[in-house]
Enzyme design. Structure first.
Site, short mmCIF file in Angstrom:
data_model
loop_
_atom_site.label_atom_id
_atom_site.label_comp_id
_atom_site.label_asym_id
_atom_site.label_seq_id
_atom_site.Cartn_x
_atom_site.Cartn_y
_atom_site.Cartn_z
N ASP A 65 -24.99 40.90 5.89
CA ASP A 65 -26.26 40.26 5.50
C ASP A 65 -26.88 40.99 4.30
OD1 ASP A 65 -26.55 42.50 7.18
OD2 ASP A 65 -28.44 41.79 8.03
N GLU A 77 -33.19 49.69 4.65
CA GLU A 77 -33.40 48.65 3.63
C GLU A 77 -33.88 49.23 2.30
OE1 GLU A 77 -36.06 46.10 5.82
OE2 GLU A 77 -34.42 44.72 6.33
N TYR A 88 -4.62 43.05 6.56
CA TYR A 88 -5.05 43.22 5.18
C TYR A 88 -4.23 44.30 4.48
CZ TYR A 88 -9.25 40.62 6.55
OH TYR A 88 -10.12 39.67 6.99
N HIS A 99 -25.04 40.90 12.77
CA HIS A 99 -24.62 41.44 11.47
C HIS A 99 -24.50 42.96 11.60
CE1 HIS A 99 -24.03 38.41 8.45
NE2 HIS A 99 -25.07 37.74 8.86
#
Ligand SMILES: [Zn+2]
Length: 419
Positions: A127, A399, A322, A122
């Protein structure tokens, strides 16, 4: 849809309170719930999956939302998950996206929760997107009584070049609530380019379009000593490479820019053989649909006509990538204001320029007004200018930034459904 004229929430919407409690309790609730967000993030991080079929990831998403009053459906062509939270009163439908897929590279961070899957990581932080969106689902479900309308949670596989969002749109994502089609959308993307805990956004072009192309110059092989008896594709290919760069500098307005790069060029086997053909692969990046169409046509025209000038033939093959990710100006302003209310003025930034990467949330933003914003997550001990970036085998996301992202997702939906 012309995104510039699309209706928008407008900055005024962000002054609305959420169920009478304002935005700050949402941040406090996200912080109080941080352990669950981090736990899900780390479990996802250990088990990364790549592409459109992510069964283990899908199972973790379904388990994370299973206890909530959210209607869940899974994709038929991919392992997507769509959740619908119905508010207490009728109203519009607002979409929040989290992408789920990992990248094909081997992690070397040494983190205690590093990938346990060789060749998958990831590394783009998807995630964290899943974990933050699940956290926002918990916050919004707990405030269901205050919501007028529906929140659609879009858990998307295959963002990394697999067009996962397009598959979900083809399966009816925007009409999942039949009497109230999705009318606004928001997505976050985590990044170490920005200081941790900051929200970064801009109106208009946010990320580039990315189309691939291949040019094959068809000539006629022969002996290197007698080029007049052959039709040598090598100098023609070289001329095309240079002509493309001249085309970009002479035809493209610098304020509506384009990048054309030939990243692969191949012809022949040996010094004394003129090969029958030459192949080159390239990418085109632009920041507007008009420039994208213009440059695609120009690359093809230059290739074909340079080859024709030498009596050879160039074949142009486009691999559609894209579109440009275009943020609605009103929604972008709402993001900036909401982030300032939630996190403080110093944590809410307007980006000076787009990023030239590409993002398939662009497909959603082609259909409904909305915005994508970057959540800064550079570890505080590192410099955003030099920290390992997204897609690096060494990238580490802070985090501590996750509750800010959870709260931003929740605020954007709660303000849209404030009645
Ligand atoms: Zn990404």
């Amino acid at each position: 849809m012309d995104m510039n004229s699309a209706p928008s929430q407008g900055p005024a919407a962000s002054s609305r309170v959420v169920g009478g409690e304002g935005v700050l309790p949402l941040l406090a609730a996200a912080r109080a719930d941080a352990d669950r967000t981090v736990d899900l993030r780390r479990r996802l991080h250990r088990q990364p999956e790549v592409g459109l079929q992510l069964p283990a990831t899908q199972a973790m998403v379904l388990a994370a939302l299973g206890d909530l009053p959210i209607e869940l459906t899974t994709g038929t062509s991919t392992s997507s998950v769509v959740g619908v939270l119905r508010g207490a009163r009728p109203g519009p439908t607002y979409l929040l996206r989290g992408d789920m897929d990992a990248l094909p590279l081997t992690e070397t961070t040494g983190l205690p929760f590093a990938s346990e899957v060789p060749g998958a990581m990831h590394a783009c932080g998807h995630d964290t997107h899943v974990a933050m969106l699940a956290g926002a689902a918990r916050l919004l479900a707990a405030r269901r009584d205050t919501l007028a309308g529906q929140v659609v949670f879009m858990f998307q596989p295959g963002e990394e070049g697999h067009h996962g969002a397009r598959f979900m749109l083809e399966e009816g994502l925007l009409d999942v609530v039949p009497d109230a089609p999705v009318s606004g959308a928001f997505a976050l993307h985590i990044s170490t380019v920005f200081p941790t805990g900051t929200i970064n956004v801009r109106a208009g072009a946010m990320m580039a379009s990315a189309d691939q192309f291949r040019i094959i110059v068809h000539g006629r092989g022969g002996h290197a000593s007698t080029p007049h008896l052959a039709a040598d594709p090598v100098p023609v290919a070289a001329e095309i490479v240079l002509a493309l760069q001249a085309m970009v500098t002479r035809r493209v307005d610098v304020f509506d820019p384009a990048v054309v790069t030939i990243g692969h060029l191949e012809a022949g086997t040996k010094d004394n053989i003129i090969p029958p053909s030459a192949v080159m692969d390239g990418t085109i990046r632009t920041l507007s649909p008009e420039r994208r169409a213009d440059v695609l046509a120009s690359v093809q025209r230059v290739a074909e006509h340079v080859a024709a000038a030498h009596d050879l033939r160039a074949e142009f093959v486009r691999v559609e990538g894209y579109p440009v990710t275009v943020n609605d100006a009103g929604v972008a302003a709402q993001v900036t204001e909401a982030a300032a209310q939630l996190l403080g003025e110093q944590a809410s930034a307007v980006m000076a320029a787009p990023l030239m990467g590409a993002e398939d949330f662009s497909y959603v933003l082609e259909q409904v007004p909305g915005a994508m914003a970057f959540l800064g997550a550079c570890p505080p001990e590192l410099d955003p200018a030099t920290a390992p970036g997204n897609h690096s085998d060494l990238v580490v996301f802070d985090e501590d930034a996750l509750p800010a992202g959870v709260a931003m997702y929740a605020v954007m939906a709660a303000q849209a459904l404030a009645g």
